[in-house]
Write an enzyme that holds these catalytic residues in place. Structure first.
Site, PDB file in Angstrom:
ATOM      1  CG  ASN A  76      -7.708   2.567   1.692  1.00 33.58           C
ATOM      2  OD1 ASN A  76      -6.729   1.976   1.241  1.00 33.58           O
ATOM      3  ND2 ASN A  76      -8.501   2.042   2.613  1.00 33.58           N
ATOM      4  CB  CYS A  88      -0.945  -0.008   1.194  1.00 35.39           C
ATOM      5  SG  CYS A  88      -0.107  -0.098   2.798  1.00 35.39           S
ATOM      6  CG  HIS A 113      -3.770   1.125   4.836  1.00 38.07           C
ATOM      7  ND1 HIS A 113      -3.264   0.190   3.962  1.00 38.07           N
ATOM      8  CD2 HIS A 113      -4.694   1.833   4.134  1.00 38.07           C
ATOM      9  CE1 HIS A 113      -3.865   0.325   2.790  1.00 38.07           C
ATOM     10  NE2 HIS A 113      -4.725   1.317   2.877  1.00 38.07           N
TER      11      HIS A 113
END
Length: 821
Positions: A358, A128, A334
């Site tokens: 995201n 990520c 994250h």
């Protein structure tokens, strides 16, 4: 060298068959491949050991052209479509099928309607951090299309070959890949686009995986790594709880300047490269990936009917949930992209907003200003349009700045030009880049907590020459930023490498030492405190820090926290005004002995080697044979020193031993020299040594031999012993524990005491060549090193007739010097 792989050759074990012919092309049965060439700091050593194949690395254009001419699809031999490119820690339990985009869908496109942040959906890999950086990159088209070159497509001139460009430790590199992508049930396993037939983000991820050796190497990391690799910029970290009051202003200016920003929420673990962000091991990650895939098998109706175009949205596989999802919708551990900042009117008051994304392409913030926030009805219609508000599950959302600083813990800003964030003016900074290396046993001294070795770390002089132009600041101050980056640790993970804990310290150089480029010694650091230093030592790829110091000359000492950790790094210094940053390097030289009286000097073979200049390599003239063969030449007798009262007991002892061993001709060979030296050395009880080896004695004869006979007479032997005695004193001085060895870190000073002045690369090489695995150098290796230095300096000076520090040798001269040394 470039290889042509026949289409009839079987694929590698574990690899699926990959199409190698051009679509609808009957001709061409092959795949064009290319290889890279090595490089490095010690080019003379590396070049010596690399086979000369006479073929340079082929560029993308050359490979693309050749594939088109041969009507074949490119297949990358350096990053093949098999399991070696996927995982290195363990074998994947299911078989991926590598497919090219034309096999996955009809009408594949490289980019649809311009590359933007919604084209990035995370797959089943913990990268990520990388995808968050891509999302930031799409906000700056100029930067984006430097990384993703134009004129690539699946239609015009398609040959299954693509390329992307990344900044790599000071240089931009072009990474060439084929377009084979890992799939499961005809669906991309890793990064994908929101459009099923768009592939730029998947191919960019593959190129980045190739740069680091495998897809698994991308698991876990910091957004700043990819940001810097996309831009060559320098990153600053902010702990949001300790952020300055004008943090929103800093972020706003960074967005306006085109800087890239990422943020994250600590998950309470000490994230390292060996685990995923929550500490999930690769085996557990793979198991979850398998379950995830099995639960999201495509139905028959999901497959594209033959002959139909497909531009439908991708059916997303939800990423492995190793991060912790909070009740508010945010995810701990994250990485998010910061994609915008605005101020909106709400009920008559201005509210500061932050837009985040995201990289999963879903799972969003559900609090105030989220997509489904109930109070959007109180926001003016024009304001909604300006904020581009829409209720879609695309991973992008707004939140208030107050909520942002409440929930998020870290902010990373990648400054493209290192402009001063504190200033309202955009100021272009100057930059200097230095490459360096920590070598175990020589220049890997650890931090200031290890005073015996800290001084051996690489040192870089920084001259701050001009103060800042700031009318509001009365101080005479220079602003600058130091960034220390360790190299290749992610790529070397498969070899067990992890990030070192790194940092640096800055010391002011006393005025009397300004302009002196000598390496600062241990005593300097014992009695002088640092003027500035990195806030902490941390196991990240890069540590950076801003400083404000008065104009002067400083020395920067980068180091790992622990000593003896070997690795490469680059040190970058950005400053508002002119600065000069360079590695401290001694001038390579040797102290010449001062003659006390006029005596006829001994003429050594290395001094006379240039007399063979007229000979070619393949010539076998009598002259050449006479000069190189001891059997062909009779040696003229040397006068023996008289046995006077002034002759020392040791000299008399030498004469007697020499006569016993040498025989009537009063000359000794290497075996006999070993016998003589070891009999004398063994009488020195204070010198713990097992004696000299035969190879050491051969080197000594090569050093002292005056006529190429391969033997020494008494005069030559006496001269050699005087040198050994002087070197022995130096050895005993540094053998403080009388163990018969000296620490390799002390070799720098020992070499200097003997009159040899070398640079850092040569000290590194000496350690690699002569130290044992415990970083100790015994007496035999110590003398061997000094004999080699003496001989090489003497040979160089013999050929450097005009004293300009440059010599020219033919191959015979070169081989004579290197083979007889």
């Amino acid at each position: 060298m470039p290889t042509v792989i026949s289409a009839s050759m079987a694929p590698r074990t574990g690899a699926s068959q990959v199409p190698r012919t051009m679509p609808q092309a009957a001709q061409g049965k092959g795949t064009e491949a290319g290889v890279g060439n090595p490089g490095g700091k010690y080019s003379a050593i590396i070049s010596r050991n690399f086979p000369i194949i006479g073929v340079k690395e082929k560029t993308f254009e050359q490979l693309h052209k050749k594939c088109l001419e041969k009507k074949v699809l490119y297949l990358d031999p350096e990053f093949p479509p098999d399991e070696t490119s996927l995982f290195y820690s363990q074998k994947f339990p299911i078989q991926f099928v590598w497919k090219r985009p034309p096999e996955i869908c009809e009408n594949p496109r490289f980019i649809i309607g311009g590359a933007n942040r919604t084209d990035i959906c995370q797959g089943d890999l913990g990268d990520c951090w990388f995808l968050a950086a891509i999302a930031c990159l799409t906000l700056n088209k100029r930067l984006l299309f430097r990384v993703i070159p134009h004129d690539q497509s699946f239609t015009e001139n398609y040959a299954g070959i693509f390329h992307f460009q990344f900044w790599r430790y000071g240089d931009w590199v072009d990474v060439v890949i084929d377009d084979c992508l890992p799939t499961y049930n005809n669906q991309l396993v890793f990064t994908k686009s929101n459009h099923r037939n768009e592939f730029w983000s998947a191919l960019l991820e593959k190129a980045y995986a190739k740069l680091h050796g495998s897809y698994e190497a991308l698991k876990g990391g910091n957004t700043t790594e990819a940001m810097e690799d996309f831009t060559g910029g320098v990153t600053e970290f902010f702990e949001i709880k300790d952020a300055p009051r004008d943090m929103y202003k800093i972020m706003k200016k960074a967005i306006e300047r085109g800087s890239l920003m990422g943020c994250s929420i600590d998950d309470g673990t000490n994230m390292t490269y060996g685990t995923s962000p929550s500490g999930l091991k690769m085996g557990d990650l793979i198991a979850r990936m398998v379950r995830n895939m099995d639960e999201s098998r495509l139905r028959d109706s999901d497959l594209i009917p033959e002959g139909c175009s497909d531009d439908r949205p991708t059916r997303t596989i939800v990423p492995v949930q190793f991060e912790t999802r909070m009740a508010c919708g945010l995810v701990k551990g994250h990485a998010y992209s910061v994609t915008g900042l605005e101020e909106a009117l709400f009920k008559g008051e201005k509210v500061k907003l932050v837009r985040l994304r995201n990289p999963w392409g879903q799972v969003e913030w559900n609090g105030s200003w989220s997509d489904s926030w109930k109070d959007w009805s109180f926001v003016d219609k024009d304001e909604k349009a300006r904020l581009q508000h829409q209720v879609t599950e695309d991973g992008e959302f707004w939140m208030s700045y107050d909520d942002f600083i409440y929930h998020f813990t870290k902010l990373e800003i990648c400054n493209l030009t290192a402009d001063a964030l504190e200033s309202d003016k955009l100021q272009t900074w100057t930059v200097s880049v230095n490459e360096g290396r920590w070598v175990r046993g020589c220049s890997a001294g650890g931090c200031r907590n290890f005073p015996d070795t800290f001084w051996t770390n690489p040192q870089y002089r920084l001259k701050l020459l001009e103060e800042d132009d700031d009318p509001d600041d009365s101080e005479v101050i220079c602003s600058f930023l130091v960034a220390l980056m360790q190299k290749n640790r992610r790529k070397d993970r498969k070899l067990g490498a992890n990030l070192f804990t790194i940092g640096f310290a800055i010391y002011e150089v006393p005025k009397e030492m300004h302009g002196n480029k000598q390496h600062l010694q241990k005593d300097f650091f014992l009695y002088n405190a640092s003027k500035a230093r990195s806030r902490t030592y941390i196991n990240m790829r890069e540590v950076s820090e801003r400083f404000r110091l008065p104009p002067s000359e400083y020395v920067i000492v980068p180091s790992t926290y622990e000593p003896h950790q070997e690795g490469e790094f680059i040190l970058r210094v950005f400053s508002e005004k002119r600065n000069l940053s360079e590695e401290v390097e001694n001038t390579i030289s040797v102290d010449r002995p001062v003659r006390k009286k006029k005596t006829k000097p001994i003429i050594f073979v290395s001094d006379r080697a240039n007399s063979n200049k007229e000979l070619g390599v393949d010539q076998e003239s009598e002259e050449g044979q006479d000069k190189t063969s001891p059997d062909k030449q009779e040696k003229s007798p040397k006068p023996e020193p008289s046995n006077t009262d002034q002759e020392s007991e040791e000299q008399q002892q030498f004469r007697n031993i020499f006569r016993q061993i040498a025989g009537d001709d009063m000359e000794i060979c290497a075996d006999e020299l070993k016998n003589v030296l070891n009999r004398v050395v063994n009488k020195h009880k204070d010198l713990k040594t097992e004696g000299f080896t035969l190879e050491s004695c051969r080197s000594m004869i090569a050093l002292m031999d005056t006529d190429g006979s391969g033997r020494l007479n008494l005069q030559e032997f006496h001269h050699l012993w005087k040198k050994i005695k002087s070197w022995q004193k130096i050895f005993k001085h540094y053998d403080t524990d009388q163990s018969g060895t000296i620490n390799s870190y002390e070799m720098r000073n020992a070499v200097n005491d003997a009159g040899f002045h070398l640079n850092n690369q040569l000290y590194d090489i000496i350690t690699m060549r002569y130290a044992d695995k415990y970083m100790n150098i015994d007496f035999d290796s110590f003398i061997c090193c000094f004999v080699r230095l003496e001989g090489m300096f003497r040979a160089f000076n013999a050929f450097d007739k005009d004293g300009d520090g440059i010599i020219k040798l033919n191959v015979l001269e070169w081989l004579q010097l290197t083979m007889y040394a």
